[in-house]
Design an enzyme around this catalytic site. Structure first.
Site, PDB file in Angstrom:
ATOM      1  N   ASP A  83      11.986 -35.863   0.629  1.00 47.81           N
ATOM      2  CA  ASP A  83      11.566 -35.633   1.774  1.00 47.81           C
ATOM      3  C   ASP A  83      10.541 -37.132   2.818  1.00 47.81           C
ATOM      4  O   ASP A  83       9.224 -37.249   2.170  1.00 47.81           O
ATOM      5  CB  ASP A  83      10.608 -34.446   2.132  1.00 47.81           C
ATOM      6  CG  ASP A  83      10.966 -33.956   3.853  1.00 47.81           C
ATOM      7  OD1 ASP A  83      11.630 -32.838   4.441  1.00 47.81           O
ATOM      8  OD2 ASP A  83      10.748 -34.531   4.714  1.00 47.81           O
ATOM      9  N   ILE A  84      11.186 -37.396   4.096  1.00 45.56           N
ATOM     10  CA  ILE A  84       9.835 -38.461   4.511  1.00 45.56           C
ATOM     11  C   ILE A  84       8.762 -37.932   5.186  1.00 45.56           C
ATOM     12  O   ILE A  84       7.200 -39.034   5.221  1.00 45.56           O
ATOM     13  CB  ILE A  84      10.911 -39.100   5.639  1.00 45.56           C
ATOM     14  CG1 ILE A  84      10.328 -40.966   5.563  1.00 45.56           C
ATOM     15  CG2 ILE A  84      11.137 -38.295   6.681  1.00 45.56           C
ATOM     16  CD1 ILE A  84      11.684 -41.917   6.576  1.00 45.56           C
TER      17      ILE A  84
ATOM     18  N   GLY B  53      14.184 -23.874  12.575  1.00 43.37           N
ATOM     19  CA  GLY B  53      13.486 -24.965  12.396  1.00 43.37           C
ATOM     20  C   GLY B  53      14.542 -26.029  12.232  1.00 43.37           C
ATOM     21  O   GLY B  53      13.574 -27.183  11.485  1.00 43.37           O
ATOM     22  N   GLN B  54      15.958 -25.674  11.925  1.00 44.70           N
ATOM     23  CA  GLN B  54      16.312 -26.936  12.018  1.00 44.70           C
ATOM     24  C   GLN B  54      16.382 -28.228  12.304  1.00 44.70           C
ATOM     25  O   GLN B  54      16.624 -28.048  14.112  1.00 44.70           O
ATOM     26  CB  GLN B  54      18.249 -26.505  12.085  1.00 44.70           C
ATOM     27  CG  GLN B  54      19.115 -27.664  10.991  1.00 44.70           C
ATOM     28  CD  GLN B  54      20.227 -27.086  10.662  1.00 44.70           C
ATOM     29  OE1 GLN B  54      20.571 -25.768  11.560  1.00 44.70           O
ATOM     30  NE2 GLN B  54      21.482 -28.058   9.560  1.00 44.70           N
ATOM     31  N   SER B  55      16.177 -29.239  12.456  1.00 37.29           N
ATOM     32  CA  SER B  55      15.892 -30.618  12.887  1.00 37.29           C
ATOM     33  C   SER B  55      17.325 -31.331  12.184  1.00 37.29           C
ATOM     34  O   SER B  55      17.333 -32.744  13.593  1.00 37.29           O
ATOM     35  CB  SER B  55      15.009 -30.889  12.871  1.00 37.29           C
ATOM     36  OG  SER B  55      14.272 -31.773  11.076  1.00 37.29           O
TER      37      SER B  55
ATOM     38  N   HIS C 227      15.006 -27.393   1.397  1.00 35.83           N
ATOM     39  CA  HIS C 227      14.058 -27.639   1.047  1.00 35.83           C
ATOM     40  C   HIS C 227      13.625 -27.276   0.161  1.00 35.83           C
ATOM     41  O   HIS C 227      14.046 -25.847  -0.694  1.00 35.83           O
ATOM     42  CB  HIS C 227      12.705 -27.308   2.114  1.00 35.83           C
ATOM     43  CG  HIS C 227      13.467 -28.018   2.997  1.00 35.83           C
ATOM     44  ND1 HIS C 227      12.722 -28.995   4.135  1.00 35.83           N
ATOM     45  CD2 HIS C 227      14.208 -27.285   4.215  1.00 35.83           C
ATOM     46  CE1 HIS C 227      12.858 -29.290   5.441  1.00 35.83           C
ATOM     47  NE2 HIS C 227      13.972 -28.566   5.308  1.00 35.83           N
TER      48      HIS C 227
ATOM     49  N   HIS D  21      20.792 -28.201   4.349  1.00 37.58           N
ATOM     50  CA  HIS D  21      19.678 -29.275   3.157  1.00 37.58           C
ATOM     51  C   HIS D  21      19.192 -28.359   3.074  1.00 37.58           C
ATOM     52  O   HIS D  21      18.949 -27.311   3.603  1.00 37.58           O
ATOM     53  CB  HIS D  21      18.834 -30.557   3.436  1.00 37.58           C
ATOM     54  CG  HIS D  21      18.692 -30.173   5.001  1.00 37.58           C
ATOM     55  ND1 HIS D  21      18.844 -30.665   5.897  1.00 37.58           N
ATOM     56  CD2 HIS D  21      17.135 -29.695   5.619  1.00 37.58           C
ATOM     57  CE1 HIS D  21      18.209 -29.358   6.928  1.00 37.58           C
ATOM     58  NE2 HIS D  21      17.250 -29.788   6.830  1.00 37.58           N
TER      59      HIS D  21
ATOM     60  N   ASN E  43      16.497 -23.664   6.650  1.00 38.01           N
ATOM     61  CA  ASN E  43      16.244 -23.564   7.996  1.00 38.01           C
ATOM     62  C   ASN E  43      17.693 -23.963   8.576  1.00 38.01           C
ATOM     63  O   ASN E  43      18.915 -24.973   8.630  1.00 38.01           O
ATOM     64  CB  ASN E  43      15.444 -24.618   8.839  1.00 38.01           C
ATOM     65  CG  ASN E  43      14.266 -24.294   7.879  1.00 38.01           C
ATOM     66  OD1 ASN E  43      13.722 -23.227   7.367  1.00 38.01           O
ATOM     67  ND2 ASN E  43      13.340 -25.550   7.640  1.00 38.01           N
TER      68      ASN E  43
END
Ligand code: 5GP
Ligand code: ZN
Length: 116
Positions: free
Chosen positions: A32-33, A95-97, A104, A102, A89
């Site tokens: 994750d970035i 909280g899904q952006s 986590h 995906h 999410n």
């Protein structure tokens, strides 16, 4: 199938760089970035699915595969004993952006429950 303007489809296509930790014919995983813990990896299907809510019966094997890949990565990062969290999410309210499914994989520190 790649979706226009999807960041994760662009990562899969190699158009946006990422640090891959796993790649196979059905899914890929990368760091994750903006990591929320010492280990924070995203496992995503190669096929563009918007969210878990969009997954259907035909995706059951894919979803199971993603979870097994998540566990393998956690194991490789030495998290099996200390524990880790696997989170999906679903929807902006949760909280899904990024709207490409995906999971986590988060670990390497104590994790509180319940999540915020
Ligand atoms: P969500 O909020 O949708 O559950 O999670 C999306 C995750 O994708 C966030 O943790 C965010 O840091 C990560 N992310 C967003 N854009 C990028 C990117 O370009 N590269 C990587 N590696 N991760 C990203
Ligand atoms: Zn996508």
């Amino acid at each position: 199938m790649s979706e226009n303007n999807c960041i994760f489809c662009k990562i899969i296509a190699g158009e946006i760089p990422a640090t891959f930790v796993h790649q196979d014919e059905r899914c890929v995983a990368f760091d994750d970035i903006n990591p929320q813990a010492p280990v924070h990896v995203l496992v995503i299907p190669r096929e563009h699915l918007e969210s878990l809510d969009e997954a259907s019966q035909r995706d059951e094997a894919l979803l199971g595969h993603m979870l097994r890949v998540a566990a393998r990565i956690a194991n490789e990062r030495g998290l099996s004993e200390s524990g880790y969290r696997t989170v999906i999410n679903t929807g902006a309210g949760a909280g899904q952006s990024v709207f490409h499914l995906h999971a986590h994989v988060i670990g390497g520190r104590a994790l509180a429950w319940p999540p915020g």
